[in-house]
Design an enzyme around this catalytic site. Structure first.
Site, PDB file in Angstrom:
ATOM      1  N   ASP A   1      49.641 -36.079  18.371  1.00 50.73           N
ATOM      2  CA  ASP A   1      48.345 -35.472  18.051  1.00 50.73           C
ATOM      3  C   ASP A   1      47.430 -35.483  19.278  1.00 50.73           C
ATOM      4  O   ASP A   1      47.524 -36.378  20.119  1.00 50.73           O
ATOM      5  CB  ASP A   1      47.700 -36.259  16.893  1.00 50.73           C
ATOM      6  CG  ASP A   1      46.576 -35.482  16.243  1.00 50.73           C
ATOM      7  OD1 ASP A   1      46.423 -34.277  16.528  1.00 50.73           O
ATOM      8  OD2 ASP A   1      45.844 -36.087  15.436  1.00 50.73           O
TER       9      ASP A   1
ATOM     10  N   ARG B   1      43.567 -23.863  23.573  1.00 49.66           N
ATOM     11  CA  ARG B   1      44.344 -24.907  22.888  1.00 49.66           C
ATOM     12  C   ARG B   1      45.834 -24.863  23.249  1.00 49.66           C
ATOM     13  O   ARG B   1      46.499 -25.897  23.338  1.00 49.66           O
ATOM     14  CB  ARG B   1      44.169 -24.778  21.376  1.00 49.66           C
ATOM     15  CG  ARG B   1      42.762 -25.125  20.892  1.00 49.66           C
ATOM     16  CD  ARG B   1      42.620 -24.881  19.393  1.00 49.66           C
ATOM     17  NE  ARG B   1      43.592 -25.655  18.637  1.00 49.66           N
ATOM     18  CZ  ARG B   1      43.409 -26.938  18.271  1.00 49.66           C
ATOM     19  NH1 ARG B   1      42.291 -27.559  18.577  1.00 49.66           N
ATOM     20  NH2 ARG B   1      44.347 -27.572  17.591  1.00 49.66           N
TER      21      ARG B   1
ATOM     22  N   HIS C   1      49.134 -27.608  24.064  1.00 46.59           N
ATOM     23  CA  HIS C   1      50.481 -27.686  23.490  1.00 46.59           C
ATOM     24  C   HIS C   1      51.535 -27.624  24.611  1.00 46.59           C
ATOM     25  O   HIS C   1      52.559 -28.304  24.555  1.00 46.59           O
ATOM     26  CB  HIS C   1      50.693 -26.560  22.482  1.00 46.59           C
ATOM     27  CG  HIS C   1      49.787 -26.661  21.283  1.00 46.59           C
ATOM     28  ND1 HIS C   1      49.613 -27.844  20.590  1.00 46.59           N
ATOM     29  CD2 HIS C   1      48.994 -25.758  20.670  1.00 46.59           C
ATOM     30  CE1 HIS C   1      48.751 -27.640  19.589  1.00 46.59           C
ATOM     31  NE2 HIS C   1      48.359 -26.390  19.626  1.00 46.59           N
TER      32      HIS C   1
ATOM     33  N   LEU D   1      71.384 -40.530  22.166  1.00 46.15           N
ATOM     34  CA  LEU D   1      70.074 -40.538  21.482  1.00 46.15           C
ATOM     35  C   LEU D   1      70.133 -39.523  20.349  1.00 46.15           C
ATOM     36  O   LEU D   1      70.692 -38.437  20.516  1.00 46.15           O
ATOM     37  CB  LEU D   1      68.968 -40.129  22.468  1.00 46.15           C
ATOM     38  CG  LEU D   1      67.577 -39.915  21.836  1.00 46.15           C
ATOM     39  CD1 LEU D   1      66.988 -41.237  21.346  1.00 46.15           C
ATOM     40  CD2 LEU D   1      66.617 -39.261  22.842  1.00 46.15           C
TER      41      LEU D   1
ATOM     42  N   ARG E   1      51.098 -42.807  16.145  1.00 44.03           N
ATOM     43  CA  ARG E   1      50.269 -41.592  16.143  1.00 44.03           C
ATOM     44  C   ARG E   1      49.319 -41.661  17.326  1.00 44.03           C
ATOM     45  O   ARG E   1      48.610 -42.657  17.513  1.00 44.03           O
ATOM     46  CB  ARG E   1      49.470 -41.447  14.849  1.00 44.03           C
ATOM     47  CG  ARG E   1      48.655 -40.140  14.857  1.00 44.03           C
ATOM     48  CD  ARG E   1      47.965 -39.834  13.553  1.00 44.03           C
ATOM     49  NE  ARG E   1      47.418 -38.474  13.581  1.00 44.03           N
ATOM     50  CZ  ARG E   1      47.343 -37.671  12.535  1.00 44.03           C
ATOM     51  NH1 ARG E   1      47.780 -38.063  11.363  1.00 44.03           N
ATOM     52  NH2 ARG E   1      46.838 -36.467  12.653  1.00 44.03           N
TER      53      ARG E   1
ATOM     54  N   ARG F   1      45.691 -41.470  10.346  1.00 48.11           N
ATOM     55  CA  ARG F   1      46.259 -40.886   9.120  1.00 48.11           C
ATOM     56  C   ARG F   1      47.753 -40.696   9.305  1.00 48.11           C
ATOM     57  O   ARG F   1      48.251 -40.607  10.432  1.00 48.11           O
ATOM     58  CB  ARG F   1      45.667 -39.494   8.863  1.00 48.11           C
ATOM     59  CG  ARG F   1      44.216 -39.453   8.528  1.00 48.11           C
ATOM     60  CD  ARG F   1      43.831 -38.016   8.166  1.00 48.11           C
ATOM     61  NE  ARG F   1      44.026 -37.105   9.295  1.00 48.11           N
ATOM     62  CZ  ARG F   1      43.129 -36.894  10.248  1.00 48.11           C
ATOM     63  NH1 ARG F   1      41.977 -37.518  10.228  1.00 48.11           N
ATOM     64  NH2 ARG F   1      43.382 -36.048  11.232  1.00 48.11           N
TER      65      ARG F   1
HETATM   66  C1  FPP Z   1      48.862 -31.758  17.225  1.00 45.21           C
HETATM   67  O1  FPP Z   1      47.777 -31.654  18.126  1.00 45.21           O
HETATM   68  C2  FPP Z   1      50.017 -31.122  17.788  1.00 45.21           C
HETATM   69  C3  FPP Z   1      50.703 -30.094  17.209  1.00 45.21           C
HETATM   70  C4  FPP Z   1      50.337 -29.482  15.923  1.00 45.21           C
HETATM   71  C5  FPP Z   1      51.848 -29.481  17.893  1.00 45.21           C
HETATM   72  C6  FPP Z   1      52.822 -30.441  18.516  1.00 45.21           C
HETATM   73  C7  FPP Z   1      53.577 -29.680  19.504  1.00 45.21           C
HETATM   74  C8  FPP Z   1      53.891 -30.093  20.722  1.00 45.21           C
HETATM   75  C9  FPP Z   1      53.662 -31.449  21.257  1.00 45.21           C
HETATM   76  C10 FPP Z   1      54.482 -29.077  21.643  1.00 45.21           C
HETATM   77  C11 FPP Z   1      55.907 -29.179  21.935  1.00 45.21           C
HETATM   78  C12 FPP Z   1      56.802 -29.761  20.916  1.00 45.21           C
HETATM   79  C13 FPP Z   1      58.129 -29.636  20.990  1.00 45.21           C
HETATM   80  C14 FPP Z   1      58.992 -30.336  20.012  1.00 45.21           C
HETATM   81  C15 FPP Z   1      58.773 -28.832  22.028  1.00 45.21           C
HETATM   82  P1  FPP Z   1      46.494 -30.853  17.669  1.00 45.21           P
HETATM   83  O2  FPP Z   1      46.649 -29.434  18.099  1.00 45.21           O
HETATM   84  O3  FPP Z   1      46.284 -31.036  16.198  1.00 45.21           O
HETATM   85  O4  FPP Z   1      45.377 -31.567  18.477  1.00 45.21           O
HETATM   86  P2  FPP Z   1      43.853 -31.739  18.031  1.00 45.21           P
HETATM   87  O5  FPP Z   1      43.846 -32.654  16.843  1.00 45.21           O
HETATM   88  O6  FPP Z   1      43.213 -32.357  19.241  1.00 45.21           O
HETATM   89  O7  FPP Z   1      43.308 -30.369  17.735  1.00 45.21           O
END
Ligand code: FPP
Length: 241
Positions: free
Chosen positions: A19, A32, A36, A130, A187, A193
C-alpha cells in the site's frame, strides 16, 4: 489446535499488502501511475531477496476486488503494468526457480493478461526455490463465498457429508488449497486494516504494519521485519510450557 514450533526463526510464508503507491506519487507531484511503476520495481527487489532471507512462500496483494472502483485510467494503467511486468519478468522468474501462481477471479480480467498468467504458471510449475503467489482481482469474502458454493456442490454430489464439514474441507476449496497459511502479514503505508486479504488463511498470522510507503520499502526493511518476527513467540492458541 496443537502448538507448533514457537521457536520458528524465519517465517515460511510472508504475505504483503503493498500500500502507498498513490501517496508516494502525489507527494512528489507525480501521477498515481508513477507510484505503481515504482511499486513494481520493489516487487522485483523483494522477490529477489526472498530465497536468501529464507522465505519459501511470498504472497502479494496486487489488485483487490474493490480496486475496480478507482478511475478507469488508473485501472487500465495498472492492468497494463501487470501485463508488462509478467512479460519482462517471465524469463528471470523461470530461470531463478520461482514457482508463480495467481489467486483471484480471472473472469473479469483481460484475456491477454489471463493468457500471460496461465503461461507463467505452466512454465514455472516445477520450480521450488520460491513460491510466489500474486493476488489479482482477489477478495477474501468472494473466495470464501466461492468455496461455500463449491462445498455445496460437493455435498449435493454426496462427496462430503453436509452435517460434518470441517475447516480442512473449507481450506481445500479456497484458491490457496495447496499453500501453507501465512506466518506473517505485512502492510505498508501506515494503514492498519486487512482489507479483505486472506481472511481465512491469516487466522494465526502475525501482523506487521509499517509506515513506509510501498515504493520506499526496500529489501533491507523487509529483512528487518523478518528479524523482529524471529523474536516473537507464536502460541497458536495453546499455552506453551
Ligand atoms: C496500493 O497502493 C497498491 C495497489 C492497489 C497496486 C499494487 C500494485 C503494485 C505494487 C504494482 C506492481 C505489482 C505487481 C505484482 C507487478 P494505493 O494506490 O492504494 O496507494 P494509496 O493508498 O497511497 O493511494
Amino acid at each position: 489446535m496443537a502448538a507448533k514450533d514457537s521457536r520458528q526463526i524465519t517465517p515460511q510464508h510472508v504475505a504483503i499488502i503493498m500500500d502507498g503507491n498513490g501517496r508516494w506519487a502525489t507527494g512528489r507531484g507525480l501521477p498515481r501511475l508513477k507510484g505503481h511503476q515504482a511499486g513494481a520495481k520493489r516487487v522485483r527487489e523483494i522477490v529477489r531477496a526472498c530465497p536468501d532471507l529464507g522465505v519459501r512462500y511470498l504472497t502479494l496483494f496486487a489488485f483487490s476486488t474493490e480496486n475496480w472502483r478507482r478511475s478507469s485510467a488508473e485501472v487500465s494503467g495498472l492492468m497494463a503494468l501487470f501485463r508488462r511486468y509478467l512479460m519482462s519478468e517471465a524469463k528471470e522468474l523461470k530461470e531463478s526457480g520461482v514457482c508463480v501462481r495467481f489467486i483471484g477471479n480471472r473472469a473479469a480480467l483481460n484475456p491477454k493478461l489471463v493468457q500471460l498468467m496461465t503461461r507463467l504458471e505452466a512454465d514455472t510449475v516445477d520450480n521450488t526455490r520460491l513460491n510466489l503467489t500474486i493476488a489479482l482481482n482477489y477478495g477474501a469474502r468472494d473466495e470464501i463465498a466461492m468455496a461455500a458454493a463449491s462445498l455445496a456442490q460437493a455435498i449435493a454430489r454426496g462427496d462430503i457429508d453436509g452435517s460434518a464439514v470441517t475447516p480442512a474441507d473449507v481450506a481445500a476449496h479456497l484458491y490457496t488449497s495447496d499453500l501453507p497459511d501465512p506466518d506473517l502479514v505485512i502492510r505498508t503505508s501506515g494503514e492498519t486494516r486487512i482489507s479483505n486479504f486472506l481472511l481465512w488463511q491469516s487466522a494465526y498470522a502475525e501482523y506487521e504494519f509499517t509506515p513506509i510507503l510501498w515504493p520506499d520499502f526496500t529489501a533491507g526493511h523487509f529483512a528487518d521485519i523478518l528479524l523482529s518476527f524471529g523474536g516473537r513467540e507464536r502460541r497458536f492458541g495453546a499455552v506453551l510450557t
